[in-house]
Design a protein around this motif. Structure first.
Motif, mmCIF file in Angstrom:
data_model
loop_
_atom_site.group_PDB
_atom_site.id
_atom_site.type_symbol
_atom_site.label_atom_id
_atom_site.label_comp_id
_atom_site.label_asym_id
_atom_site.label_seq_id
_atom_site.Cartn_x
_atom_site.Cartn_y
_atom_site.Cartn_z
ATOM 1 N N ARG A 118 12.823 -3.139 9.927
ATOM 2 C CA ARG A 118 12.386 -3.197 10.999
ATOM 3 C C ARG A 118 11.865 -4.822 11.565
ATOM 4 O O ARG A 118 11.664 -5.562 10.683
ATOM 5 C CB ARG A 118 11.107 -2.495 11.112
ATOM 6 C CG ARG A 118 10.982 -0.768 10.256
ATOM 7 C CD ARG A 118 9.859 0.143 10.574
ATOM 8 N NE ARG A 118 10.643 0.927 9.720
ATOM 9 C CZ ARG A 118 9.149 1.741 9.146
ATOM 10 N NH1 ARG A 118 8.651 2.315 9.814
ATOM 11 N NH2 ARG A 118 10.189 3.166 8.394
ATOM 12 N N THR B 171 14.714 6.647 1.247
ATOM 13 C CA THR B 171 14.629 6.528 3.094
ATOM 14 C C THR B 171 15.169 7.871 3.842
ATOM 15 O O THR B 171 16.464 8.562 3.891
ATOM 16 C CB THR B 171 15.429 5.151 3.577
ATOM 17 O OG1 THR B 171 15.383 4.475 2.429
ATOM 18 C CG2 THR B 171 14.476 4.030 5.196
ATOM 19 N N PRO B 172 14.142 8.602 4.735
ATOM 20 C CA PRO B 172 15.047 9.737 5.746
ATOM 21 C C PRO B 172 15.956 9.198 6.272
ATOM 22 O O PRO B 172 15.662 7.710 6.833
ATOM 23 C CB PRO B 172 13.708 9.971 6.301
ATOM 24 C CG PRO B 172 12.059 9.557 6.245
ATOM 25 C CD PRO B 172 13.223 8.123 4.681
ATOM 26 N N GLU B 173 16.292 10.269 6.383
ATOM 27 C CA GLU B 173 17.964 9.484 7.332
ATOM 28 C C GLU B 173 17.468 9.015 8.714
ATOM 29 O O GLU B 173 18.145 8.346 9.424
ATOM 30 C CB GLU B 173 19.084 10.613 7.729
ATOM 31 C CG GLU B 173 19.608 10.881 6.403
ATOM 32 C CD GLU B 173 20.064 9.904 5.830
ATOM 33 O OE1 GLU B 173 20.441 9.877 4.367
ATOM 34 O OE2 GLU B 173 20.686 9.500 6.299
ATOM 35 N N ASN B 174 17.101 9.824 9.264
ATOM 36 C CA ASN B 174 16.121 9.365 11.084
ATOM 37 C C ASN B 174 15.796 8.188 10.931
ATOM 38 O O ASN B 174 14.952 8.043 12.612
ATOM 39 C CB ASN B 174 15.755 10.365 11.720
ATOM 40 C CG ASN B 174 14.815 11.442 11.165
ATOM 41 O OD1 ASN B 174 14.210 10.554 9.887
ATOM 42 N ND2 ASN B 174 13.928 12.078 11.646
ATOM 43 N N GLU B 175 15.063 7.618 9.988
ATOM 44 C CA GLU B 175 14.158 6.438 10.358
ATOM 45 C C GLU B 175 14.886 5.163 9.880
ATOM 46 O O GLU B 175 15.579 5.358 9.420
ATOM 47 C CB GLU B 175 12.827 6.726 8.983
ATOM 48 C CG GLU B 175 12.173 8.039 9.964
ATOM 49 C CD GLU B 175 10.801 7.536 8.719
ATOM 50 O OE1 GLU B 175 9.875 8.274 8.848
ATOM 51 O OE2 GLU B 175 9.938 6.819 7.501
ATOM 52 N N VAL B 176 14.236 4.139 10.453
ATOM 53 C CA VAL B 176 15.126 2.631 10.315
ATOM 54 C C VAL B 176 13.713 2.718 8.539
ATOM 55 O O VAL B 176 13.119 2.540 8.347
ATOM 56 C CB VAL B 176 14.144 1.524 11.169
ATOM 57 C CG1 VAL B 176 14.661 0.273 10.845
ATOM 58 C CG2 VAL B 176 14.670 2.499 12.346
#
Lengths: 86, 158
Positions: free
Chosen positions: B146, B136-141
């Motif tokens: 969600r 998962t990319p760091e800046n995404e939930v």
């Protein structure tokens, strides 16, 4: 002036026949899938997992959450054989 | 092992010869596809080291992985069976509800997030295992945290 309902009865009959046959086919498909919704977009991974489910439970859609496999499970994975060309 | 897929494979051969006694036997995991998918992230959380070992062994074996990596494979099987046993002991009800929902929904995880939240909470409380989605990319939930699942069929099961 009322609507001529006698003229619309044949349409009702046709609609009813479509509805009955559609419902019957849907019910048969539901029963064939072990009283569950049928699977769609089944890829090779899902086919392989469903084959494993059949080896574990006996039904293609059967599920079990036991920790130990039934005896004989280790040996029931079939080899797919093909006729050889000589 | 198989260099190419066999063609015209309507015939199957089931070989009932047991394994040689020099190979220590291991009890196979008895869970089918839906419970296994439901427990997969917890198995990954606890068994990451063994799984990575096994995958590295298979990659390094250059095609002979089925023969040479049996030991790592036994460790993977035992670890996964251990996680499943712990889940069965502590969180059986939530686990059963979640995998029944998955089975109804074509094994799609995003249709059953409501039950998954209950299962995640129970497993975290009892077994201290947390579900993380690697990559998962760091800046995404992460998708399982969600509020709104955009592809779910019904609002009730989100």
């Amino acid at each position: 002036m009322g609507i001529p309902f006698e003229a619309l009865i044949p349409y009702g009959v046709m609609l009813g026949m479509f509805a009955v046959s559609g419902a019957a086919l849907s019910k048969i498909r539901h029963m064939q899938n072990g009283d569950k919704r049928p699977r769609h977009s089944v890829d090779a991974w899902d086919k392989q997992m469903m084959d494993r489910d059949r080896r574990l439970t006996g039904f293609l859609r059967g599920q079990t959450d036991s920790v130990k496999a039934p005896p004989g499970f280790e040996l029931s994975n079939p080899w797919r054989v093909e006729p050889t060309f000589t | 092992m198989a260099a190419r897929e066999p063609r015209f494979n309507q015939h199957v051969l089931i070989d009932t010869t047991p394994m040689p006694s020099s190979i220590p036997p291991v009890q196979e995991v008895g869970a089918s596809s839906a419970p296994l998918l439901s427990a997969s992230y917890f198995i990954g959380a606890r068994c990451k080291a063994y799984n990575d070992d096994f995958m590295k062994c298979k990659t390094d074996a250059n095609g002979r992985g089925e023969i040479e990596c049996l030991k790592e494979g036994r460790k993977v099987t035992r670890c996964a069976a251990g996680v499943l046993e712990d889940i069965n002991k502590s969180c059986l009800e939530e686990f059963r509800k979640h995998w029944t929902c998955l089975d109804d929904n074509n094994q799609q995880l995003w249709q059953c997030r409501r039950l998954e939240r209950g299962l995640n909470k129970c497993v975290f409380d009892n077994l201290k295992l947390e579900k993380t989605i690697p990559g998962t990319p760091e800046n995404e939930v992460p998708v399982h945290l969600r509020k709104k699942q955009i592809f779910a069929h019904s609002l009730l099961s989100q």
